[in-house]
Design an enzyme around this catalytic site. Sequence first.
Site, PDB file in Angstrom:
ATOM      1  N   LYS A  13     -16.973   2.032  29.673  1.00  7.60           N
ATOM      2  CA  LYS A  13     -16.401   2.322  30.994  1.00  7.60           C
ATOM      3  C   LYS A  13     -15.406   1.265  31.412  1.00  7.60           C
ATOM      4  O   LYS A  13     -14.302   1.569  31.859  1.00  7.60           O
ATOM      5  CB  LYS A  13     -17.526   2.419  32.023  1.00  7.60           C
ATOM      6  CG  LYS A  13     -17.009   2.564  33.422  1.00  7.60           C
ATOM      7  CD  LYS A  13     -17.916   1.992  34.458  1.00  7.60           C
ATOM      8  CE  LYS A  13     -18.125   0.507  34.407  1.00  7.60           C
ATOM      9  NZ  LYS A  13     -19.271   0.110  35.260  1.00  7.60           N
TER      10      LYS A  13
ATOM     11  N   CYS B 198     -25.699   0.761  28.155  1.00 12.87           N
ATOM     12  CA  CYS B 198     -24.626  -0.155  28.563  1.00 12.87           C
ATOM     13  C   CYS B 198     -23.560  -0.254  27.480  1.00 12.87           C
ATOM     14  O   CYS B 198     -22.370  -0.116  27.743  1.00 12.87           O
ATOM     15  CB  CYS B 198     -25.229  -1.516  28.876  1.00 12.87           C
ATOM     16  SG  CYS B 198     -24.011  -2.701  29.411  1.00 12.87           S
TER      17      CYS B 198
ATOM     18  N   CYS C  17     -21.605   0.488  30.796  1.00 14.00           N
ATOM     19  CA  CYS C  17     -20.755  -0.637  31.228  1.00 14.00           C
ATOM     20  C   CYS C  17     -19.553  -0.899  30.327  1.00 14.00           C
ATOM     21  O   CYS C  17     -18.429  -0.999  30.791  1.00 14.00           O
ATOM     22  CB  CYS C  17     -21.563  -1.938  31.287  1.00 14.00           C
ATOM     23  SG  CYS C  17     -23.335  -1.793  31.469  1.00 14.00           S
TER      24      CYS C  17
ATOM     25  N   TYR D 120     -21.765   4.664  42.361  1.00  9.76           N
ATOM     26  CA  TYR D 120     -20.702   3.850  41.775  1.00  9.76           C
ATOM     27  C   TYR D 120     -20.123   4.470  40.502  1.00  9.76           C
ATOM     28  O   TYR D 120     -18.932   4.333  40.219  1.00  9.76           O
ATOM     29  CB  TYR D 120     -21.172   2.405  41.550  1.00  9.76           C
ATOM     30  CG  TYR D 120     -22.043   2.161  40.342  1.00  9.76           C
ATOM     31  CD1 TYR D 120     -21.485   1.753  39.136  1.00  9.76           C
ATOM     32  CD2 TYR D 120     -23.423   2.332  40.374  1.00  9.76           C
ATOM     33  CE1 TYR D 120     -22.269   1.520  38.018  1.00  9.76           C
ATOM     34  CE2 TYR D 120     -24.210   2.104  39.271  1.00  9.76           C
ATOM     35  CZ  TYR D 120     -23.625   1.696  38.093  1.00  9.76           C
ATOM     36  OH  TYR D 120     -24.404   1.480  36.989  1.00  9.76           O
TER      37      TYR D 120
ATOM     38  N   GLU E 170     -16.200   5.148  39.964  1.00  6.89           N
ATOM     39  CA  GLU E 170     -15.477   4.506  38.857  1.00  6.89           C
ATOM     40  C   GLU E 170     -14.748   5.538  37.995  1.00  6.89           C
ATOM     41  O   GLU E 170     -13.593   5.351  37.614  1.00  6.89           O
ATOM     42  CB  GLU E 170     -16.452   3.693  38.003  1.00  6.89           C
ATOM     43  CG  GLU E 170     -16.964   2.470  38.752  1.00  6.89           C
ATOM     44  CD  GLU E 170     -18.019   1.681  37.984  1.00  6.89           C
ATOM     45  OE1 GLU E 170     -18.215   0.514  38.314  1.00  6.89           O
ATOM     46  OE2 GLU E 170     -18.655   2.232  37.067  1.00  6.89           O
TER      47      GLU E 170
ATOM     48  N   GLU F  39      -9.444 -18.041  47.910  1.00  8.92           N
ATOM     49  CA  GLU F  39      -9.508 -19.157  48.865  1.00  8.92           C
ATOM     50  C   GLU F  39      -9.845 -18.660  50.274  1.00  8.92           C
ATOM     51  O   GLU F  39     -10.337 -19.418  51.107  1.00  8.92           O
ATOM     52  CB  GLU F  39      -8.210 -19.961  48.869  1.00  8.92           C
ATOM     53  CG  GLU F  39      -7.008 -19.219  49.402  1.00  8.92           C
ATOM     54  CD  GLU F  39      -5.727 -20.074  49.406  1.00  8.92           C
ATOM     55  OE1 GLU F  39      -5.789 -21.235  49.846  1.00  8.92           O
ATOM     56  OE2 GLU F  39      -4.683 -19.577  48.958  1.00  8.92           O
TER      57      GLU F  39
ATOM     58  N   HIS G  94      -5.120 -22.927  45.956  1.00  4.89           N
ATOM     59  CA  HIS G  94      -3.979 -22.231  46.537  1.00  4.89           C
ATOM     60  C   HIS G  94      -2.889 -22.005  45.492  1.00  4.89           C
ATOM     61  O   HIS G  94      -2.652 -22.898  44.683  1.00  4.89           O
ATOM     62  CB  HIS G  94      -3.427 -23.077  47.694  1.00  4.89           C
ATOM     63  CG  HIS G  94      -2.366 -22.387  48.467  1.00  4.89           C
ATOM     64  ND1 HIS G  94      -2.632 -21.320  49.306  1.00  4.89           N
ATOM     65  CD2 HIS G  94      -1.016 -22.586  48.506  1.00  4.89           C
ATOM     66  CE1 HIS G  94      -1.491 -20.904  49.836  1.00  4.89           C
ATOM     67  NE2 HIS G  94      -0.507 -21.654  49.368  1.00  4.89           N
TER      68      HIS G  94
HETATM   69  C1  LIG Z   1     -21.633   5.274  33.087  1.00  9.10           C
HETATM   70  C2  LIG Z   1     -22.478   4.054  33.341  1.00  9.10           C
HETATM   71  C3  LIG Z   1     -21.869   2.881  33.696  1.00  9.10           C
HETATM   72  C4  LIG Z   1     -22.644   1.740  33.920  1.00  9.10           C
HETATM   73  N1  LIG Z   1     -22.012   0.593  34.285  1.00  9.10           N
HETATM   74  C5  LIG Z   1     -22.719  -0.536  34.487  1.00  9.10           C
HETATM   75  C6  LIG Z   1     -22.070  -1.754  34.806  1.00  9.10           C
HETATM   76  O1  LIG Z   1     -20.852  -1.810  34.924  1.00  9.10           O
HETATM   77  N2  LIG Z   1     -22.836  -2.858  34.984  1.00  9.10           N
HETATM   78  C7  LIG Z   1     -24.195  -2.820  34.857  1.00  9.10           C
HETATM   79  O2  LIG Z   1     -24.848  -3.863  35.008  1.00  9.10           O
HETATM   80  N3  LIG Z   1     -24.847  -1.659  34.571  1.00  9.10           N
HETATM   81  C8  LIG Z   1     -24.133  -0.529  34.383  1.00  9.10           C
HETATM   82  N4  LIG Z   1     -24.773   0.645  34.057  1.00  9.10           N
HETATM   83  C9  LIG Z   1     -26.253   0.650  34.036  1.00  9.10           C
HETATM   84  C10 LIG Z   1     -26.774   0.078  32.736  1.00  9.10           C
HETATM   85  O3  LIG Z   1     -26.213   0.746  31.639  1.00  9.10           O
HETATM   86  C11 LIG Z   1     -28.302   0.217  32.712  1.00  9.10           C
HETATM   87  O4  LIG Z   1     -28.847  -0.352  33.874  1.00  9.10           O
HETATM   88  C12 LIG Z   1     -28.901  -0.480  31.498  1.00  9.10           C
HETATM   89  O5  LIG Z   1     -28.375   0.030  30.308  1.00  9.10           O
HETATM   90  C13 LIG Z   1     -30.432  -0.322  31.517  1.00  9.10           C
HETATM   91  O6  LIG Z   1     -30.974  -0.931  30.379  1.00  9.10           O
HETATM   92  P1  LIG Z   1     -32.363  -0.419  29.794  1.00  9.10           P
HETATM   93  O7  LIG Z   1     -32.741  -1.405  28.737  1.00  9.10           O
HETATM   94  O8  LIG Z   1     -33.301  -0.167  30.886  1.00  9.10           O
HETATM   95  O9  LIG Z   1     -32.046   0.995  29.160  1.00  9.10           O
HETATM   96  P2  LIG Z   1     -30.928   1.463  28.091  1.00  9.10           P
HETATM   97  O10 LIG Z   1     -29.855   0.445  27.916  1.00  9.10           O
HETATM   98  O11 LIG Z   1     -30.550   2.805  28.525  1.00  9.10           O
HETATM   99  O12 LIG Z   1     -31.748   1.534  26.750  1.00  9.10           O
HETATM  100  C14 LIG Z   1     -32.772   2.451  26.533  1.00  9.10           C
HETATM  101  C15 LIG Z   1     -32.815   2.781  25.057  1.00  9.10           C
HETATM  102  O13 LIG Z   1     -34.048   3.428  24.749  1.00  9.10           O
HETATM  103  C16 LIG Z   1     -33.804   4.420  23.775  1.00  9.10           C
HETATM  104  N5  LIG Z   1     -34.922   5.360  23.821  1.00  9.10           N
HETATM  105  C17 LIG Z   1     -35.282   6.152  24.863  1.00  9.10           C
HETATM  106  N6  LIG Z   1     -36.419   6.814  24.559  1.00  9.10           N
HETATM  107  C18 LIG Z   1     -36.770   6.452  23.316  1.00  9.10           C
HETATM  108  C19 LIG Z   1     -37.867   6.784  22.455  1.00  9.10           C
HETATM  109  N7  LIG Z   1     -38.822   7.622  22.851  1.00  9.10           N
HETATM  110  N8  LIG Z   1     -37.915   6.216  21.222  1.00  9.10           N
HETATM  111  C20 LIG Z   1     -36.945   5.352  20.808  1.00  9.10           C
HETATM  112  N9  LIG Z   1     -35.908   5.005  21.592  1.00  9.10           N
HETATM  113  C21 LIG Z   1     -35.831   5.522  22.829  1.00  9.10           C
HETATM  114  C22 LIG Z   1     -32.467   5.000  24.185  1.00  9.10           C
HETATM  115  O14 LIG Z   1     -31.839   5.678  23.123  1.00  9.10           O
HETATM  116  C23 LIG Z   1     -31.725   3.743  24.620  1.00  9.10           C
HETATM  117  O15 LIG Z   1     -30.978   3.182  23.554  1.00  9.10           O
HETATM  118  C24 LIG Z   1     -24.050   1.794  33.803  1.00  9.10           C
HETATM  119  C25 LIG Z   1     -24.674   2.987  33.432  1.00  9.10           C
HETATM  120  C26 LIG Z   1     -23.900   4.110  33.194  1.00  9.10           C
HETATM  121  C27 LIG Z   1     -24.566   5.388  32.804  1.00  9.10           C
END
Ligand SMILES: Cc1cc2nc3c(=O)[nH]c(=O)nc-3n(C[C@H](O)[C@H](O)[C@H](O)COP(=O)(O)OP(=O)(O)OC[C@H]3O[C@@H](n4cnc5c(N)ncnc54)[C@H](O)[C@@H]3O)c2cc1C
Length: 449
Positions: A51, A43, A48, A177, A181, A440, A435
């Site tokens: 973007k 994110c 997010c 999406y 976007e 609204e 308004h």
């Molecule tokens: C282009 C794009 C736009 C988006 N826009 C939106 C939006 O506008 N609004 C919204 O709500 N969501 C949006 N999302 C979705 C959102 O980013 C994800 O749903 C969210 O980040 C998920 O969180 P998470 O904690 O599951 O994983 P992440 O935030 O992906 O975190 C996972 C972390 O784990 C780390 N990791 C993975 N494997 C290992 C390992 N073996 N050892 C150590 N570290 C590791 C990774 O490096 C990463 O930092 C978007 C996603 C993308 C790709």
Amino acid sequence: MAGFDYDLFVIGAGSGGVRASRVSASLGARVAVAEESDLGGTCVNRGCVPKKLFVHAAHFRDDFEDAAGFGWTLDDRSFDWSTLVANKDREIARLNGVYRRLLVDAGVDLIEARARVHDAHTLDVAGRTVTAANILIATGSQPSLPEIPGIEHAMVSDQIFHLAELPRRVIVVGGGYIAVEFAGIFHGLGVATTQLYRGPLFLRGFDDDLRNFLASEMRARNLDLRFEADVASIEKVAGGLRATLVDGSRLEADAILYATGRVPKTRGIGLEQAGVALDAKGAVSVDALSRSSVPSIWAIGDVTDRINLTPVAIHEGSCVAKTLFGGVATQPDHTGVASAVFSQPPIGTVGPSEAAARERYGEIDVYRSTFRALKHTLTGRAERTLMKLIVDRASDRVVAAHMVGADAGEIIQGFAVALKCGATKAQFDATIGIHPTSAEEFVTMRDPV
Ligand SMILES: Cc1cc2nc3c(=O)[nH]c(=O)nc-3n(C[C@H](O)[C@H](O)[C@H](O)COP(=O)(O)OP(=O)(O)OC[C@H]3O[C@@H](n4cnc5c(N)ncnc54)[C@H](O)[C@@H]3O)c2cc1C
């Protein structure tokens, strides 16, 4: 838990992992989190936040054009991609620092390395063996690419944020999406943009009125949006890339962005060996408390492929922390999650689509309104706004609110609270509007369609 190095070991300091770590530590747990890349996860670094900054950048084109109708003259407009990227990078670096401070101040051990699960209570982290009473998988998801000839020439969303130059011509492949976007971002920044989606209409799962309305608004802006169209192969040619479509036609571009889906990051981190059950898509299968098939291993966020949004991952992270260390088994609530598509114009939505509501509630009333926002009476822009309410006839409850139009995400966020509280259509009707606003309209729609 005293026999273990930690009460909780979190893999991944993204949206969900950071929240779970901090809340668990605040509840007195000994917590470590491993992160192999940038703090804040997808994110903050590749999703997010950057973007949305790019969406703002793209929208200035409309703003400059619209200003003329209000008497402004703006000469010598130009756009510098490298300034945008550098300013975005500065903000992301600041956020990385905020995340670091949040973890350290909460007393969480931050280990900047890749972690692998060894067994139910043991992990390999940067050549060390670490033990934990509980392990939380919060590794997120990653873009997936189809296997077609020349796919190595395509980009995924991760790469867009660091492109050295803004391409002049782009093909965006995908109908979710993220594809929508990015097509809007490129188009707004003046890039000749074609979006291809292999199905009959993009944004599957969203309300059909939203999907059709947005498609026509995007086309009205001269974005080349094509459905039932897909790329069969890509080749490098002089001056760029050539995509051959499945119907044999060809398109040339400087860059081809694939946004055709994401897969949970579960490969190569020892889950199968530890006995953690994965579903057909490779996501960690979890129960209502986010516990995997191994009782000491939990999973949250995109890696579980439930609702793949940042606020949901954060919510799931808090729930796991409360379940483990707060003394209250806390199930995440996945109902009534509002979301936005930061397209141009944007979508805001909460509750089921009309088709899904009809299936769920049987008898429903649908209220729909389309209009030209007041601002555009002077700008001359033909852009229209769509608003829609869906009401369960039996209870009079408003079960969904959908919108395409300026500030849709901001507006729907407020109505999402009303829907969460079970607001009825009678209560919407009893609410006096502000308004003149577009919002609204949501409290003045009187006649079902
Ligand atoms: C282009 C794009 C736009 C988006 N826009 C939106 C939006 O506008 N609004 C919204 O709500 N969501 C949006 N999302 C979705 C959102 O980013 C994800 O749903 C969210 O980040 C998920 O969180 P998470 O904690 O599951 O994983 P992440 O935030 O992906 O975190 C996972 C972390 O784990 C780390 N990791 C993975 N494997 C290992 C390992 N073996 N050892 C150590 N570290 C590791 C990774 O490096 C990463 O930092 C978007 C996603 C993308 C790709």
